[in-house]
Design an enzyme around this catalytic site. Structure first.
Site, PDB file in Angstrom:
ATOM      1  N   LYS A   1       4.921   9.323   8.512  1.00 27.69           N
ATOM      2  CA  LYS A   1       4.707   8.805   9.866  1.00 27.69           C
ATOM      3  C   LYS A   1       5.733   9.345  10.885  1.00 27.69           C
ATOM      4  O   LYS A   1       5.620  10.491  11.319  1.00 27.69           O
ATOM      5  CB  LYS A   1       4.681   7.263   9.836  1.00 27.69           C
ATOM      6  CG  LYS A   1       3.491   6.727   9.009  1.00 27.69           C
ATOM      7  CD  LYS A   1       3.450   5.222   8.965  1.00 27.69           C
ATOM      8  CE  LYS A   1       2.459   4.707   7.950  1.00 27.69           C
ATOM      9  NZ  LYS A   1       1.065   4.702   8.431  1.00 27.69           N
TER      10      LYS A   1
ATOM     11  N   TYR B   1       0.855  -1.183   0.000  1.00 21.66           N
ATOM     12  CA  TYR B   1       0.000   0.000   0.000  1.00 21.66           C
ATOM     13  C   TYR B   1       0.894   1.237   0.000  1.00 21.66           C
ATOM     14  O   TYR B   1       1.844   1.317   0.779  1.00 21.66           O
ATOM     15  CB  TYR B   1      -0.895   0.004   1.243  1.00 21.66           C
ATOM     16  CG  TYR B   1      -1.786   1.228   1.388  1.00 21.66           C
ATOM     17  CD1 TYR B   1      -1.565   2.146   2.411  1.00 21.66           C
ATOM     18  CD2 TYR B   1      -2.825   1.461   0.510  1.00 21.66           C
ATOM     19  CE1 TYR B   1      -2.371   3.270   2.549  1.00 21.66           C
ATOM     20  CE2 TYR B   1      -3.639   2.578   0.643  1.00 21.66           C
ATOM     21  CZ  TYR B   1      -3.415   3.483   1.676  1.00 21.66           C
ATOM     22  OH  TYR B   1      -4.207   4.605   1.807  1.00 21.66           O
TER      23      TYR B   1
ATOM     24  N   ASP C   1       9.262   2.694  -0.717  1.00 23.51           N
ATOM     25  CA  ASP C   1       8.261   3.392   0.099  1.00 23.51           C
ATOM     26  C   ASP C   1       8.559   3.032   1.560  1.00 23.51           C
ATOM     27  O   ASP C   1       8.150   1.975   2.040  1.00 23.51           O
ATOM     28  CB  ASP C   1       6.857   2.952  -0.311  1.00 23.51           C
ATOM     29  CG  ASP C   1       5.801   3.598   0.573  1.00 23.51           C
ATOM     30  OD1 ASP C   1       4.601   3.452   0.252  1.00 23.51           O
ATOM     31  OD2 ASP C   1       6.160   4.226   1.577  1.00 23.51           O
TER      32      ASP C   1
HETATM   33  P1  KE4 Z   1      -0.582   8.457   4.473  1.00 22.26           P
HETATM   34  O1  KE4 Z   1      -1.101   9.186   3.252  1.00 22.26           O
HETATM   35  O2  KE4 Z   1      -1.666   7.654   5.179  1.00 22.26           O
HETATM   36  O3  KE4 Z   1       0.190   9.389   5.436  1.00 22.26           O
HETATM   37  O4  KE4 Z   1       0.519   7.410   4.002  1.00 22.26           O
HETATM   38  C1  KE4 Z   1       0.150   6.464   3.032  1.00 22.26           C
HETATM   39  C2  KE4 Z   1       1.099   5.282   3.145  1.00 22.26           C
HETATM   40  C3  KE4 Z   1       2.113   5.160   2.216  1.00 22.26           C
HETATM   41  N1  KE4 Z   1       2.999   4.138   2.280  1.00 22.26           N
HETATM   42  C4  KE4 Z   1       2.919   3.205   3.260  1.00 22.26           C
HETATM   43  C5  KE4 Z   1       3.917   2.093   3.294  1.00 22.26           C
HETATM   44  C6  KE4 Z   1       1.898   3.283   4.242  1.00 22.26           C
HETATM   45  O5  KE4 Z   1       1.825   2.338   5.213  1.00 22.26           O
HETATM   46  C7  KE4 Z   1       0.968   4.336   4.188  1.00 22.26           C
HETATM   47  C8  KE4 Z   1      -0.169   4.467   5.189  1.00 22.26           C
HETATM   48  N2  KE4 Z   1      -0.327   3.389   6.100  1.00 22.26           N
HETATM   49  C9  KE4 Z   1      -1.669   3.146   6.581  1.00 22.26           C
HETATM   50  C10 KE4 Z   1      -1.632   1.956   7.529  1.00 22.26           C
HETATM   51  N3  KE4 Z   1      -1.078   0.805   6.984  1.00 22.26           N
HETATM   52  C11 KE4 Z   1      -2.243   4.357   7.248  1.00 22.26           C
HETATM   53  C12 KE4 Z   1      -3.471   4.110   8.056  1.00 22.26           C
HETATM   54  C13 KE4 Z   1      -4.692   4.637   7.373  1.00 22.26           C
HETATM   55  O6  KE4 Z   1      -4.813   4.484   6.143  1.00 22.26           O
HETATM   56  O7  KE4 Z   1      -5.560   5.191   8.117  1.00 22.26           O
END
Ligand code: KE4
Length: 431
Positions: A270, A147, A242
């Protein structure tokens, strides 16, 4: 006995559904895949969160990664308190942005220049656009189960057919977008070679989580990342890691330094915001010089480099740089919980896999090792949901999805570890 009153959370969820789609501002928070109503938090401190009904929870989600120091860490809070009355935002360059960029450049091996944005999604979206602009090629390869946020290029499912052209897996993503995303299977180097050969000179980038968290924790097979690096070098393709999740978590120098494979671009998020909205993408100088206004690839953001967020992130990262014991503590706590659960599961004869690295781990209810998304999808989701709900009632907050990683903070002490293991033993008995 579970004395567990969540009336206020239930009432708030009802109200929230009147004003917010699904009652939440990010889908996974709604507990759809684990059942039950989401818990509304009021405060947190150290290793604990406290909900609107004053129930306490040992926190194994830590805001999906950012809170590696634990909540309300004095060093970070003081850093933000110091600047909070200087205004929240200028929309101009500031000194803290220079210091933050310098720190990231010094910490992450692949990063010679870095651009701050406001989320991991912005970071990955921008990195893909930059890769396309720099190489002049359109297609990207991603891996099923990885993701990268909600950018259109990533909301793609594996299409039918041998070359696995992407198809949209969300309404609103166009066929036109999907055709430029090719899907591969994590850990399957031969398939990547096939995709590259059947899309000769059209591929701008290969993007992946170097160690996945979004289909649970999967550590790549020996040689997989090195093989991707070689494919990219041989075919003029940019390798993008990523590290939104793994960056500054698996080590201060991120997963790429641990794994010994250096990408061309890295995406961060994060932890670099310390709980405030921050993302970043960076890489080789010659590539980053293509980013506007230095170069032609456009990307912008009103609150990019926001001073409060930069000060929270800078304090978090500099604390991690100057206190390596933080990693030891979080990693040891993780190992104790993973090993303890493994022992409980084995004694109780419950089929399971536990994948653990650094301060991230996943309990898969699966008889077989999970090596890719097909493996992750074959887990017993119902059993995970029961386990999640039982742990929640016992005051342990896990990530509400089998497809996630538990994130452990350095605030976890022996008392919290004991609470988790006592709760898991009781919860496993209820399965
Ligand atoms: P954000 O746009 O949510 O800050 O980051 C996206 C993203 C990009 N790359 C990786 C590897 C990520 O894990 C994420 C976001 N992670 C999720 C949980 N696995 C965020 C939680 C959510 O979607 O509410």
């Amino acid at each position: 006995m579970d004395t567990f009153n969540i009336d206020r959370s239930k009432n708030l969820f009802e109200r929230a559904n009147n004003f917010i789609p699904g009652g939440v501002n990010s889908p996974v928070r709604a507990f759809k895949s684990v059942g039950g109503d989401p818990i509304f938090m009021k405060s947190a401190n150290g290793a604990y969160m406290y909900d609107q009904d004053d129930n306490a929870y040992v926190d194994l989600i830590n805001s999906w990664g950012p809170m590696i120091l634990g909540h309300n860490h004095p060093f970070v809070v003081e850093a933000v308190e110091k600047v909070i009355r200087n205004s929240f935002s200028f929309g101009t360059p500031t000194e803290i942005e220079v210091e933050m960029a310098k720190l990231v450049v010094e910490a992450v091996p692949s990063v010679e220049k870095v651009r701050m944005v406001n989320s991991g999604t912005e970071a990955t979206m921008s990195a893909i656009r930059l890769a396309r602009g720099y190489t002049g090629k359109d297609k990207v390869i991603k891996f099923a189960g990885c993701y990268h946020g909600h950018g259109d290029s990533f909301l793609i499912a594996a299409g039918s057919g041998a070359v696995t052209f992407g198809v949209p897996n969300s309404p609103g993503v166009t066929e036109g977008t999907a055709k430029d995303t090719l899907l591969a299977t994590f850990n399957d180097l031969d398939q990547v070679k096939e995709l590259v050969n059947s899309n000769k000179s059209e591929i701008a980038a290969i993007i992946l989580e170097p160690i996945t968290g979004n289909m649970g924790v999967i550590i790549p097979d020996e040689g997989f990342l090195k093989g991707l690096r070689e494919i990219c070098d041989d075919h003029g393709i940019l390798l993008i890691f990523d590290e939104v999740m793994t960056g500054f978590r698996l080590s201060y120098n991120s997963a790429q330094s641990l794994l010994g494979v250096i990408p061309d671009l890295s995406c961060l998020g994060k932890i670099i915001g310390g709980g405030m909205p921050v993302g970043a993408y960076g890489g080789k100088r010659e590539i980053m010089e293509y980013v506007s206004p230095a170069g032609p690839v456009y990307q912008a953001g009103t609150l990019s480099g926001n001073p409060l967020a930069m000060n929270a992130g800078f304090a978090t990262l500099s604390y991690l740089r100057d206190h390596p014991e933080v990693y030891e503590k979080a990693d040891q706590a993780t190992a104790k919980m993973a090993d303890g659960m493994k022992q409980q599961l084995t004694e109780k004869g419950i089929t399971h896999q536990i994948a653990s690295i650094g301060s991230m781990f996943t309990l898969f209810f699966n008889p077989n090792p999970v090596r890719d998304f097909e493996g992750a999808k074959s887990c017993d989701m119902e059993r995970f949901g029961k386990f999640f709900r039982s742990m929640l009632r016992k005051g342990v907050y896990l990530p509400p999805s089998q497809y996630e990683a538990m994130f452990v903070s350095a605030a976890m002490g022996s008392e919290e570890i004991e609470k988790v293991l006592t709760a898991s033993s009781e919860s496993l008995n209820e399965l």
